[in-house]
Write a protein that holds these residues in place. Structure first.
Motif, mmCIF file in Angstrom:
data_model
loop_
_atom_site.group_PDB
_atom_site.id
_atom_site.type_symbol
_atom_site.label_atom_id
_atom_site.label_comp_id
_atom_site.label_asym_id
_atom_site.label_seq_id
_atom_site.Cartn_x
_atom_site.Cartn_y
_atom_site.Cartn_z
ATOM 1 N N LYS A 285 0.834 -1.204 0.000
ATOM 2 C CA LYS A 285 0.000 0.000 0.000
ATOM 3 C C LYS A 285 0.870 1.257 0.000
ATOM 4 O O LYS A 285 0.553 2.245 -0.675
ATOM 5 C CB LYS A 285 -0.924 0.013 1.224
ATOM 6 N N LYS A 286 1.976 1.216 0.743
ATOM 7 C CA LYS A 286 2.873 2.365 0.810
ATOM 8 C C LYS A 286 3.656 2.541 -0.488
ATOM 9 O O LYS A 286 3.927 3.668 -0.918
ATOM 10 C CB LYS A 286 3.842 2.203 1.974
ATOM 11 N N GLN A 287 4.015 1.431 -1.116
ATOM 12 C CA GLN A 287 4.897 1.477 -2.276
ATOM 13 C C GLN A 287 4.165 1.613 -3.606
ATOM 14 O O GLN A 287 4.780 1.904 -4.625
ATOM 15 C CB GLN A 287 5.759 0.207 -2.299
ATOM 16 N N LEU A 288 2.839 1.412 -3.582
ATOM 17 C CA LEU A 288 2.089 1.427 -4.831
ATOM 18 C C LEU A 288 0.926 2.418 -4.778
ATOM 19 O O LEU A 288 -0.249 2.022 -4.796
ATOM 20 C CB LEU A 288 1.567 0.019 -5.160
ATOM 21 N N PRO A 289 1.203 3.712 -4.713
ATOM 22 C CA PRO A 289 0.107 4.691 -4.812
ATOM 23 C C PRO A 289 -0.537 4.567 -6.188
ATOM 24 O O PRO A 289 0.135 4.291 -7.181
ATOM 25 C CB PRO A 289 0.818 6.032 -4.639
ATOM 26 N N GLY A 290 -1.823 4.755 -6.233
ATOM 27 C CA GLY A 290 -2.504 4.584 -7.513
ATOM 28 C C GLY A 290 -2.989 3.163 -7.734
ATOM 29 O O GLY A 290 -3.531 2.846 -8.800
ATOM 30 N N PHE A 291 -2.807 2.303 -6.728
ATOM 31 C CA PHE A 291 -3.294 0.926 -6.781
ATOM 32 C C PHE A 291 -4.209 0.669 -5.590
ATOM 33 O O PHE A 291 -4.041 1.277 -4.525
ATOM 34 C CB PHE A 291 -2.135 -0.079 -6.738
ATOM 35 N N GLN A 292 -5.141 -0.221 -5.773
ATOM 36 C CA GLN A 292 -5.958 -0.682 -4.656
ATOM 37 C C GLN A 292 -5.394 -2.020 -4.194
ATOM 38 O O GLN A 292 -5.334 -2.972 -4.971
ATOM 39 C CB GLN A 292 -7.418 -0.837 -5.075
ATOM 40 N N ASP B 277 -3.950 9.378 -13.345
ATOM 41 C CA ASP B 277 -4.021 10.832 -13.476
ATOM 42 C C ASP B 277 -4.145 11.238 -14.944
ATOM 43 O O ASP B 277 -4.866 12.191 -15.282
ATOM 44 C CB ASP B 277 -2.779 11.485 -12.864
ATOM 45 N N GLN B 278 -3.428 10.537 -15.810
ATOM 46 C CA GLN B 278 -3.471 10.865 -17.231
ATOM 47 C C GLN B 278 -4.863 10.639 -17.806
ATOM 48 O O GLN B 278 -5.382 11.483 -18.559
ATOM 49 C CB GLN B 278 -2.462 10.013 -18.012
ATOM 50 N N GLU B 279 -5.496 9.543 -17.435
ATOM 51 C CA GLU B 279 -6.851 9.261 -17.917
ATOM 52 C C GLU B 279 -7.837 10.316 -17.424
ATOM 53 O O GLU B 279 -8.729 10.743 -18.171
ATOM 54 C CB GLU B 279 -7.292 7.872 -17.462
ATOM 55 N N ILE B 280 -7.673 10.718 -16.172
ATOM 56 C CA ILE B 280 -8.577 11.735 -15.620
ATOM 57 C C ILE B 280 -8.358 13.073 -16.315
ATOM 58 O O ILE B 280 -9.315 13.761 -16.691
ATOM 59 C CB ILE B 280 -8.359 11.874 -14.107
ATOM 60 N N GLU B 281 -7.091 13.431 -16.500
ATOM 61 C CA GLU B 281 -6.778 14.705 -17.147
ATOM 62 C C GLU B 281 -7.311 14.733 -18.576
ATOM 63 O O GLU B 281 -7.852 15.757 -19.025
ATOM 64 C CB GLU B 281 -5.272 14.938 -17.136
ATOM 65 N N GLU B 282 -7.185 13.628 -19.283
ATOM 66 C CA GLU B 282 -7.676 13.563 -20.658
ATOM 67 C C GLU B 282 -9.193 13.661 -20.732
ATOM 68 O O GLU B 282 -9.747 14.057 -21.762
ATOM 69 C CB GLU B 282 -7.209 12.262 -21.311
ATOM 70 N N ASN B 283 -9.863 13.308 -19.631
ATOM 71 C CA ASN B 283 -11.334 13.320 -19.598
ATOM 72 C C ASN B 283 -11.885 14.333 -18.592
ATOM 73 O O ASN B 283 -13.020 14.206 -18.142
ATOM 74 C CB ASN B 283 -11.847 11.917 -19.255
ATOM 75 N N GLN B 284 -11.098 15.357 -18.287
ATOM 76 C CA GLN B 284 -11.517 16.324 -17.272
ATOM 77 C C GLN B 284 -12.785 17.076 -17.665
ATOM 78 O O GLN B 284 -13.615 17.388 -16.796
ATOM 79 C CB GLN B 284 -10.380 17.297 -16.964
ATOM 80 N N ASP B 285 -12.954 17.366 -18.938
ATOM 81 C CA ASP B 285 -14.173 18.069 -19.369
ATOM 82 C C ASP B 285 -15.405 17.195 -19.126
ATOM 83 O O ASP B 285 -16.464 17.699 -18.732
ATOM 84 C CB ASP B 285 -14.087 18.453 -20.841
ATOM 85 N N PHE B 286 -15.256 15.900 -19.378
ATOM 86 C CA PHE B 286 -16.363 14.967 -19.141
ATOM 87 C C PHE B 286 -16.732 14.951 -17.659
ATOM 88 O O PHE B 286 -17.916 15.093 -17.309
ATOM 89 C CB PHE B 286 -15.979 13.560 -19.598
ATOM 90 N N PHE B 287 -15.756 14.796 -16.779
ATOM 91 C CA PHE B 287 -16.050 14.731 -15.350
ATOM 92 C C PHE B 287 -16.590 16.061 -14.825
ATOM 93 O O PHE B 287 -17.455 16.083 -13.948
ATOM 94 C CB PHE B 287 -14.795 14.315 -14.569
ATOM 95 N N LEU C 54 -9.496 18.184 -8.198
ATOM 96 C CA LEU C 54 -9.152 19.250 -7.266
ATOM 97 C C LEU C 54 -7.830 19.896 -7.661
ATOM 98 O O LEU C 54 -7.704 21.123 -7.682
ATOM 99 C CB LEU C 54 -9.050 18.693 -5.843
ATOM 100 N N SER C 55 -6.842 19.074 -7.993
ATOM 101 C CA SER C 55 -5.523 19.607 -8.353
ATOM 102 C C SER C 55 -5.563 20.350 -9.676
ATOM 103 O O SER C 55 -4.762 21.265 -9.903
ATOM 104 C CB SER C 55 -4.497 18.473 -8.415
#
Length: 241
Positions: free
Chosen positions: A51-58, A76-86, A207-208
């Motif tokens: 959990k500590k070594q793999l941020p971005g993973f569940q 982050d890249q997927e979210i940024e590419e779809n920020q207008d949608f969200f 948010l960022s």
């Protein structure tokens, strides 16, 4: 959409895939590591380290079974590419939430307390009006929310009642359920597998990016997340008692 599961059974710690190998795991796959008796007692500590070594993973450490499940979250890249949608989803959420809660108030023939709507609807949770129907919508008052489900389309939305007249609070789990259940959004421009964890990733990245912002609620030490591009609403603190 269901993920494919890759299962690895290990008898020693050195059989666990490297961090680099795990990072290459596609989002369409879950890695299940099954711990044999010889290494079962190390499962918890290994899971916490991952959990500590793999941020971005569940990283799911099973409470009963000797296993750890690893899944890559939306990036982050997927979210940024779809920020207008969200961003547009957040605006739709806010608009529909406001429409439905005022329609419910009209059904009850009441005026919503503009300082804290929770006060207005709280009493209805004590009688048979807590759950009911309103045109095509089934509603349920619970906690700090009123949930709505469209009986024709299956669309769901949870309306928070503790942000004065701001009804666009984006709880990560509720926001993703809204997106997934909205017919007009299908097919989604990006796959969302984990309702809460992916929703939290989306909120954090938005948010960022300055598309979402935090707001205080009517109750101290409780905050929400809303879309930035909106008509601002004053939120007053409410003190119980």
């Amino acid at each position: 959409m269901e993920r494919e599961t890759e299962i690895i059974t290990i008898n020693s710690i050195d059989q666990i895939p490297s961090l680099e190998a795990i990072k290459k795991l596609p989002r369409s796959k879950i890695l299940k590591i099954i711990f044999k008796d010889s290494v079962q007692n190390q499962r918890e500590s290994i899971g916490q380290n991952l959990k500590k070594q793999l941020p971005g993973f569940q990283i799911g450490i099973h409470a009963l079974n000797p296993e750890i499940n690893i899944a890559k979250l939306i990036t982050d890249q997927e979210i940024e590419e779809n920020q207008d949608f969200f961003e547009n989803c957040a605006k739709d959420y806010r608009k529909l939430a406001k429409e439905l809660i005022f329609e419910l108030a009209e059904k009850f023939k009441i005026s919503i307390n503009p300082d804290c709507p929770w006060i207005t609807f709280n009493d209805f949770k004590k009688d048979n009006r807590q759950i009911g129907k309103m045109k095509d919508w089934r509603y349920s008052l619970h906690g700090f929310h009123c949930g709505f489900e469209n009986q024709k389309t299956g669309q769901t939305i949870e309306v928070s009642l503790v942000f004065s007249l701001e009804f666009g609070d984006l709880d990560p789990y509720f926001f993703i359920n809204f997106i997934k259940s909205t017919p007009n959004y299908k097919p989604l421009p990006v796959i969302i597998y984990e309702d809460f964890a992916d929703g939290r990733q989306i909120n954090t990245k938005m948010l960022s990016l300055g598309k979402f912002e935090r707001i205080n609620s009517n109750f101290a030490n409780h905050f929400g997340i809303v879309v930035v591009d909106r008509e601002k609403v004053e939120i007053k603190e409410y003190r119980l008692g």
